[in-house]
Enzyme design. Structure first.
Site, PDB file in Angstrom:
ATOM      1  CD  GLU A   1      91.633 -36.660  83.249  1.00 40.37           C
ATOM      2  OE1 GLU A   1      91.312 -36.875  82.042  1.00 40.37           O
ATOM      3  OE2 GLU A   1      91.649 -37.366  84.247  1.00 40.37           O
TER       4      GLU A   1
ATOM      5  CG  HIS B   1      99.556 -42.181  88.712  1.00 37.46           C
ATOM      6  ND1 HIS B   1      99.422 -43.047  87.792  1.00 37.46           N
ATOM      7  CD2 HIS B   1      97.946 -41.994  89.280  1.00 37.46           C
ATOM      8  CE1 HIS B   1      98.240 -43.529  87.445  1.00 37.46           C
ATOM      9  NE2 HIS B   1      97.475 -42.967  88.163  1.00 37.46           N
TER      10      HIS B   1
END
Lengths: 320, 334
Positions: free
Chosen positions: B67, B136
C-alpha cells in the site's frame, strides 16, 4: 563521459562540487551567526555523488532527493539564489518560505523534491518512472537516498515496484555510514548495501562515492539500462558526511580520528589532484573562484529579497 | 428556457464507480488505475470488473500488496504529469500508506509553495456490516479530513458515486473517496453523461420541519429510512448529506438547522473526535445556534473496534431503529 581527461567535463564537475561545498559552508556560517533558523542537514564531504550522478542525466530527466539534498538540487541545475532565499525564509525562495531546506524542489529542472521522510522519495521515484514508461518517454529518474532509508518499508516497496515493472529508475544510495547516529555496521547484516539488489532481481553495484568518475560511470551504465527499458539498478556510493546529522548533533557516536581519516579523502581535493594533467592550476583556481562568487551573489540576492509573507499562507494548501 | 433532460439508467453503486472510471479514462489518457487485484480479478469488491479488458493491463495496473509503495507511486506519477486513481482494498489498509498520503500527497503542493500539484485519487471501501471485523470495517474519514491538503468525499448514492469520483479525478489535489462497502450493490438512477459533482456541495436528500438529520455514507440511506418511519409518526425530518467532508458545505447544513431548530448528527465512525464533532461545531459557531430549540445531538458508532459477531457488529454502529429513537427523543424532549 571522461570527467578527468576531458577539460570541459572536468571543469563542470569541479565547479559544481565547489559550488555545493561553498553553498553549504555559507549555510553553516549563516546558521552560526543566527541568520538562518530551523535545522539543516549538510552534505559536505559527499559532493562527488550528486555531481557524478547528475552529469549522467539529460534535460527532462528527473530526480528525487532527500533531507540532505542541497547537493542534488544544485547538481540538477537549480538556481542558487532561489535556494538560498528559501533557506533565509524569503518570498523569492523556491517554496516561498513554506518548504525550507528539506523540501526544495525545482520542477523545471526535473527535481521532484527533497523529502523530510528518509525513504519517502523512493516510491515517488518509481511512480515518476511509471509515468515516463506509460507515456512512452525516454526520461529516467534518479532516486537519491541515504543508508538510513534502506530499512524503511517505503524503500522496499518502491524498489520492488520499479523492478517488477522494469521502470526507468536509478536508485542511488549515498552510504555516508550513519543514519543519524546509527552506523551501517549496526544497522545491516549485509556487507554492502548493494547486495540488497539481488532480492529484487536487479543489478547492484558499490562504487567509491568520493570519486565523481566512479559514480558517473556507474550511473551512466544504469541510465543506459533504464533508457533501454531494462529496468532499475541499485548503486551504492560509499562516502562520508563531515558535519553532524543536523544542527542538534553533538557527534558523540564517532571519533575525531574517523572524521579526520575521511577528510583526508576529500572528494574535491582528490579530484583536483587527478585533473592536474587536464586543468592548469590557474584554471582550477578559477573553478574555485567561480563557485565562491556564485554563492556570494546568491547570499546577497537572498538577503535583499523580501521576507515570505503570511498574507497568502492559506492559499497554497490546495491547488486550483 | 428549455429543460435539460438528463438521461439516467439504473445502475448499482459499484457500476456507477466503474462507469466514472471508464469515462474518465476514455476522456483523458493520463488517467490510470493501480491497486491490488484491480485487473483480471476485477477488484476485491468487483468494482473494476471488466475494465482491464477494455483498457488493458498498463492502465488497469495490478500491484503487489504494497500500500505504501502504491500510493507513493501514484504521488510520483501525479507529479510527473499523470492522473492516477489508486484503489486500496479496504480503507483500513490506508494505515499502511499513511506516510505517502499524509506527509507526501497532502503536503507537496504547499511545501513547494504551489510549484507542483499532486492530482491523484485514492478510492477505498469503508465501513462495517460485512462481518469482516476490526481490521476491515473502520470508518476513518476523520483521519483524512484533519489533514490540510487532502479532500475527502463520501458518496451515499450511485449517482454520487459517479459524480463525486469524476470530480475527484478532475481535481488538481489528492482526493480520498470513501465508498461504503454495503452500498456497492444498491441501485439507483445514474446519469449517462460524465458530469462531475461540485466538491463542497451538500445534498438535502429530504426536507422536513421538525429536525435536521446530518448523515454520511451508509447512514444517509439509513436516515432516509428512519425519516419515513418518523413521518408515519408525525415527525418531519430533513436529511442532509454533506457528500464532501472537505471542502464542507457548512452553509447548507446551517441553513437547514436554522429552519428546523434541531440537529441530529449521525455517523458510523466512533463518536470521539469524529467528523460529526466538526459538524456540531460548525452549527454551534453559526447563527443557527440562536435558532436551536434543542442541544445538538450526536448518534455515532460506539468507541469500540468493530466486532465480528453480527449482533455485536450491529450494536456497534447506528441502525435505522436507533436513528428513529434518537430523532424522536430529540423532538419530543425539546
Amino acid at each position: 563521459m571522461d570527467l578527468i581527461g576531458n577539460a570541459a567535463a572536468a571543469r563542470q564537475a569541479l565547479v559544481t562540487m565547489w559550488t555545493i561545498r561553498r553553498f553549504e559552508e555559507a549555510v553553516d556560517d549563516l546558521f552560526a551567526r543566527g541568520l538562518m533558523h530551523g535545522t539543516m542537514h549538510l552534505s559536505i564531504g559527499q559532493e562527488a555523488v550528486p555531481v557524478g550522478a547528475c552529469l549522467a542525466l539529460s534535460d527532462g530527466d528527473y530526480i528525487t532527493s532527500t533531507h540532505r539534498g542541497h547537493g542534488h538540487c544544485i547538481a540538477k541545475g537549480a538556481r542558487l539564489a532561489d535556494m538560498m532565499a528559501e533557506l533565509l525564509a524569503k518570498e523569492t525562495g523556491y517554496c516561498r518560505g513554506r518548504g525550507g531546506s528539506m523540501h526544495i524542489a525545482d520542477v523545471a529542472t526535473g527535481n521532484l523534491g527533497a523529502n523530510g521522510i528518509v525513504a519517502g522519495g523512493v516510491p515517488i521515484a518509481a511512480g515518476a518512472g511509471l509515468a515516463v514508461k506509460m507515456r512512452g518517454g525516454s526520461e529516467v529518474v534518479v532516486s537519491f537516498f541515504g543508508d538510513g532509508a534502506v530499512n524503511e518499508g517505503a524503500w522496499h516497496e518502491g524498489v520492488n515496484l520499479a523492478a517488477i515493472w522494469d521502470l526507468p529508475v536509478v536508485f542511488v544510495c549515498e552510504n555516508n555510514h550513519y543514519g543519524m547516529s546509527m552506523s551501517v555496521s549496526r544497522a545491516f547484516r549485509v556487507k554492502q548495501l548493494s547486495e540488497r539488489a539481488a532480492a529484487y532481481g536487479i543489478p547492484g553495484v558499490t562504487v567509491d562515492g568520493n570519486d565523481p568518475q566512479a559514480v558517473h560511470d556507474a550511473v551512466t551504465d544504469a541510465v543506459a539500462r533504464a533508457r533501454a527499458g531494462e529496468g532499475p539498478t541499485l548503486i551504492e556510493a560509499t562516502t562520508y558526511r563531515w558535519k553532524g546529522h543536523s544542527k542538534s548533533d553533538k557527534n558523540l557516536y564517532r571519533t575525531r580520528e574517523e572524521i579526520e581519516q575521511w577528510r583526508e579523502r576529500d572528494p574535491i581535493a582528490r579530484f583536483e589532484q587527478r585533473v592536474a594533467a587536464t586543468l592548469e592550476d590557474q584554471e582550477i583556481q578559477s573553478c574555485r573562484d567561480e563557485a565562491r562568487d556564485a554563492v556570494r551573489a546568491a547570499v546577497r540576492a537572498a538577503h535583499a529579497a523580501p521576507d515570505a509573507s503570511a498574507d497568502s499562507l492559506t492559499e497554497a494548501v490546495y491547488a486550483r | 428556457m428549455t429543460a435539460v433532460v438528463e438521461q439516467t439508467r439504473t445502475l448499482t453503486y459499484a457500476e456507477a464507480v466503474r462507469e466514472a472510471l471508464a469515462q474518465a479514462m476514455t476522456a483523458d489518457e493520463r488517467v490510470f488505475l493501480l491497486g491490488e487485484d484491480v485487473g483480471t480479478y476485477g477488484g476485491a469488491f468487483g468494482v473494476t470488473g471488466d475494465l482491464v479488458h477494455r483498457f488493458g493491463d498498463e492502465r488497469i495496473r495490478d500491484t503487489p500488496i504494497s500500500e505504501l509503495g502504491i500510493v507513493g507511486a501514484a504521488v510520483g506519477a501525479a507529479l510527473a504529469g499523470m492522473r492516477p486513481v489508486v484503489e486500496i482494498q479496504f480503507s483500513d489498509f490506508t494505515a499502511q500508506a499513511m506516510d505517502q498520503i499524509v506527509n507526501q500527497a497532502a503536503k507537496i503542493h504547499f511545501m513547494l509553495g504551489g510549484a507542483a500539484t499532486v492530482p491523484m485519487v485514492l478510492r477505498a471501501p469503508a465501513g462495517s456490516g460485512t462481518g469482516a471485523a476490526a481490521q476491515h470495517s473502520q470508518s476513518l474519514e476523520a483521519w483524512f479530513a484533519h489533514v490540510p491538503g487532502l479532500k475527502v468525499v463520501m458518496p451515499a448514492t450511485p449517482a454520487d458515486a459517479k459524480a463525486l469520483l469524476l470530480a475527484a479525478i478532475a481535481d488538481p489535489n489528492p482526493v480520498i473517496v470513501l465508498e461504503h462497502k454495503l452500498l456497492y450493490k444498491q441501485s439507483g438512477p445514474v446519469p449517462e453523461a460524465a458530469t462531475p459533482a461540485r466538491l463542497g456541495e451538500a445534498a438535502v436528500r429530504r426536507r422536513g420541519t421538525d429536525l435536521t438529520i446530518v448523515a454520511t455514507g451508509v447512514m444517509v440511506p439509513r436516515s432516509l429510512e428512519a425519516a419515513d418511519e418518523l413521518a408515519a409518526d408525525g415527525i418531519e425530518a430533513s436529511v442532509v448529506d454533506p457528500r464532501s467532508l472537505k471542502p464542507l458545505d457548512g452553509k447548507s447544513i446551517v441553513d437547514d438547522v436554522t429552519r428546523t431548530g434541531r440537529a441530529l448528527l449521525v455517523q458510523e465512525a466512533p463518536k470521539t473526535a469524529g467528523f460529526m464533532a466538526e459538524i456540531a461545531a460548525t452549527i454551534g459557531e453559526s447563527p443557527a445556534f440562536g435558532h436551536l430549540r434543542a442541544p445538538i445531538s450526536r448518534l455515532c458508532g460506539l468507541d469500540v473496534p468493530i466486532p465480528y459477531a453480527p449482533q455485536l457488529e450491529r450494536a456497534a454502529v447506528p441502525q435505522v431503529a436507533d436513528i428513529v429513537r434518537a430523532a424522536t427523543d430529540l423532538v419530543r424532549r425539546w
